[in-house]
Design a protein around this motif. Sequence first.
Motif, PDB file in Angstrom:
ATOM      1  N   ASP A  57       0.733  -1.139  -0.172  1.00 29.16           N
ATOM      2  CA  ASP A  57      -0.247  -0.135   0.293  1.00 29.16           C
ATOM      3  C   ASP A  57       1.135   1.374  -0.098  1.00 29.16           C
ATOM      4  O   ASP A  57       0.456   2.141  -0.442  1.00 29.16           O
ATOM      5  N   HIS A  60       2.382   2.271  -3.465  1.00 30.85           N
ATOM      6  CA  HIS A  60       0.950   2.400  -3.996  1.00 30.85           C
ATOM      7  C   HIS A  60       1.562   2.912  -4.070  1.00 30.85           C
ATOM      8  O   HIS A  60       0.917   4.763  -5.901  1.00 30.85           O
ATOM      9  N   GLY A  61       1.035   3.862  -2.797  1.00 33.89           N
ATOM     10  CA  GLY A  61       0.698   5.673  -3.421  1.00 33.89           C
ATOM     11  C   GLY A  61       2.147   6.085  -3.106  1.00 33.89           C
ATOM     12  O   GLY A  61       2.252   7.325  -4.027  1.00 33.89           O
ATOM     13  N   GLN A 189      -5.665   2.780   4.171  1.00 37.66           N
ATOM     14  CA  GLN A 189      -5.430   3.523   3.470  1.00 37.66           C
ATOM     15  C   GLN A 189      -4.322   4.397   3.325  1.00 37.66           C
ATOM     16  O   GLN A 189      -4.459   4.933   2.900  1.00 37.66           O
ATOM     17  N   SER A 192      -1.282   3.809   1.562  1.00 33.61           N
ATOM     18  CA  SER A 192      -0.883   4.291   0.040  1.00 33.61           C
ATOM     19  C   SER A 192      -1.330   6.089   0.187  1.00 33.61           C
ATOM     20  O   SER A 192      -0.395   6.570  -0.151  1.00 33.61           O
ATOM     21  N   ALA A 212      -6.416   3.001  -2.181  1.00 39.04           N
ATOM     22  CA  ALA A 212      -5.397   1.780  -1.610  1.00 39.04           C
ATOM     23  C   ALA A 212      -5.256   0.702  -3.120  1.00 39.04           C
ATOM     24  O   ALA A 212      -7.039   0.347  -3.124  1.00 39.04           O
ATOM     25  N   SER A 216      -5.688  -4.482  -1.729  1.00 38.80           N
ATOM     26  CA  SER A 216      -5.711  -3.918  -0.018  1.00 38.80           C
ATOM     27  C   SER A 216      -6.262  -4.650   0.952  1.00 38.80           C
ATOM     28  O   SER A 216      -7.679  -4.762   0.640  1.00 38.80           O
TER      29      SER A 216
END
Length: 230
Positions: A57, A60-61, A189, A192, A212, A216
């Motif tokens: 996560d 990913h962000g 979340q 992310s 996210a 996730s």
Amino acid sequence: MSVNRRFVLKGLALGSAAGLALGGSAQALAGFATAPASNTVALPAWVLVNGGAAEADFLHGARAALGAQVQVQRVGSDLAFMLDFERQLRSGQPLRVIGLLDDASAALVVDMARSAGARVQWLGQHTAEAGLTRHRLLNTDIAEGCSRQLSRQLHACGAGFSLSEERQNSAALPRQLAATSRKGKQSGQWASSVGYLLASLGTRQLLSSPRAPATSMPFTGSYVSFSIEA
């Protein structure tokens, strides 16, 4: 030692005027709090992770903000990595490092950065529990607005959370934000959003953090996030 490792062993990075007792820290931030933010991310980010449920996560962000500029390094306990990290910190070459690590690894990384005279822009302690995440943030002026954006993103996805933020060299009271869960379980979340926010530090425009990934899953544990610039 408690799960927050006394917020990275009480003294490795940022100072606090409100009783978090992170002593010995002002020098790590000297000359940074008043530095102007640039229009673009000045340096490619070296992203430190060391596995765990939050890694995907967080990356990913970070990748949503920096794309191909992200260089991922998985941190282990081997001496070779630590020696290489210290060499790069002391090389005199510009270096930007963000990361999300377990408490012990983060304590070592941040202490090495402080000892090398690097500037710590952000330090966050994150605890994920069933139905709730808790976030304690210490940061500089360059992270203005990040805590509000993180709280808005968590609220939008229905996550329960509590968040406190303290600003280095600021007379303002710590910011306290919270919301109850509307889904009955905590969300990944936050990782992310933190990855995106840290990768975006130094920009004038912070867009909405990405959601996210669909894969996730909620997870529990304690993590430390950081942004360091040498």
